[in-house]
Design a protein around this motif. Structure first.
Motif, PDB file in Angstrom:
ATOM      1  N   LYS A  94      19.407  49.554  -1.642  1.00 53.74           N
ATOM      2  CA  LYS A  94      19.125  48.729  -2.628  1.00 53.74           C
ATOM      3  C   LYS A  94      18.053  47.514  -1.349  1.00 53.74           C
ATOM      4  CE  LYS A  94      23.037  48.833  -5.526  1.00 53.74           C
ATOM      5  NZ  LYS A  94      22.175  49.735  -6.518  1.00 53.74           N
ATOM      6  N   PRO A  95      16.965  47.527  -2.028  1.00 50.82           N
ATOM      7  CA  PRO A  95      16.017  46.378  -1.566  1.00 50.82           C
ATOM      8  C   PRO A  95      16.792  45.031  -1.561  1.00 50.82           C
ATOM      9  CG  PRO A  95      15.078  46.904  -3.624  1.00 50.82           C
ATOM     10  CD  PRO A  95      16.408  47.979  -3.366  1.00 50.82           C
ATOM     11  N   GLY A  96      16.447  44.472  -0.383  1.00 47.88           N
ATOM     12  CA  GLY A  96      16.855  43.004  -0.301  1.00 47.88           C
ATOM     13  C   GLY A  96      16.029  42.210   0.403  1.00 47.88           C
ATOM     14  N   ALA A  97      16.220  40.736   0.387  1.00 47.89           N
ATOM     15  CA  ALA A  97      15.777  39.793   1.160  1.00 47.89           C
ATOM     16  C   ALA A  97      16.845  38.790   1.638  1.00 47.89           C
ATOM     17  CB  ALA A  97      14.578  39.091   0.441  1.00 47.89           C
ATOM     18  N   VAL A  98      16.838  37.841   2.692  1.00 49.68           N
ATOM     19  CA  VAL A  98      17.492  37.224   3.207  1.00 49.68           C
ATOM     20  C   VAL A  98      16.687  35.574   3.443  1.00 49.68           C
ATOM     21  CG1 VAL A  98      19.121  36.342   5.233  1.00 49.68           C
ATOM     22  CG2 VAL A  98      19.127  38.775   4.249  1.00 49.68           C
ATOM     23  N   ILE A  99      17.489  34.498   2.818  1.00 46.75           N
ATOM     24  CA  ILE A  99      16.736  33.326   2.935  1.00 46.75           C
ATOM     25  C   ILE A  99      17.703  32.275   3.051  1.00 46.75           C
ATOM     26  CG2 ILE A  99      14.592  34.149   1.531  1.00 46.75           C
ATOM     27  CD1 ILE A  99      15.788  32.579  -0.912  1.00 46.75           C
ATOM     28  N   GLY A 100      17.303  31.202   3.404  1.00 46.55           N
ATOM     29  CA  GLY A 100      18.490  30.026   3.557  1.00 46.55           C
ATOM     30  C   GLY A 100      17.699  28.682   3.597  1.00 46.55           C
TER      31      GLY A 100
END
Length: 185
Positions: free
Chosen positions: A106-112
């Motif tokens: 599953k394509p994803g992204a990480v931010i914060g």
């Protein structure tokens, strides 16, 4: 293209979580064909390999929500220079037992965001390492390490700063294009 469901994992349990606000802001900037569904992680038991034979209901719910999503968005604070334990626990539960990894492919992204000037850079790097092992293709750029200041984003996800809004819109545009590369809808 049909509706694209994004499972959102916010790594903070705080009632007034600034990372939850960031997640809401991202959802507001996305096109209408994207729906953002927050994964509940506050009621999960600590992962135990004994679950592998008989998963608890809460764990099954999380696994199902991740498995039926088209894409992933991880929004994480940084605790002691790493991933919050509650987020790692949720990832462990949704990726186990071996052979039933709900995150795979599953394509994803990480931010914060953080009140600290370094944002959540180290936490995000640790999380990226975990997700790489779990076969989650992650958007590499732009990296999103938001230095949160007073009322930058309100409780409903409205962004007060024009520069921040422009930057986050750029991230959302890239994220949408990234997810669409994988979506078969």
């Amino acid at each position: 293209m049909g509706n694209i469901r994004v499972a959102v994992c916010v790594g903070s349990l705080r009632k007034e979580s600034i990372n939850r606000r960031l997640a809401l802001a991202v959802a507001r900037l996305a096109p209408k064909e994207f729906s953002f569904e927050h994964v509940r992680i506050d009621d999960l038991p600590l992962y135990n390999q004994d679950f592998d034979g008989d998963y608890p209901l809460e764990g099954t719910r999380v696994k199902q929500q991740v498995a039926t999503a088209d894409a992933l968005l991880f929004v994480t604070p940084e605790y002691n220079r790493s991933i919050p334990g509650v987020l790692k626990n949720a990832i462990d539960i949704a990726s186990r037992p071996w052979g039933t990894n709900s995150f795979a492919g599953k394509p994803g992204a990480v931010i914060g965001t953080s009140v600290g000037t370094a944002g959540t850079a180290l936490s995000q790097q640790h999380l990226r390492n975990v997700l790489a092992y779990l076969d989650v293709p992650l958007l590499a750029q732009p990296e999103v390490f938001i230095h949160f200041k007073d009322d930058l984003i309100d409780a409903e996800g409205h962004i007060a700063n024009e520069g921040t809004q422009k930057f986050l819109q750029g991230f959302v545009d890239r994220y949408v294009a990234w997810v669409k590369r994988f979506h078969q809808g």
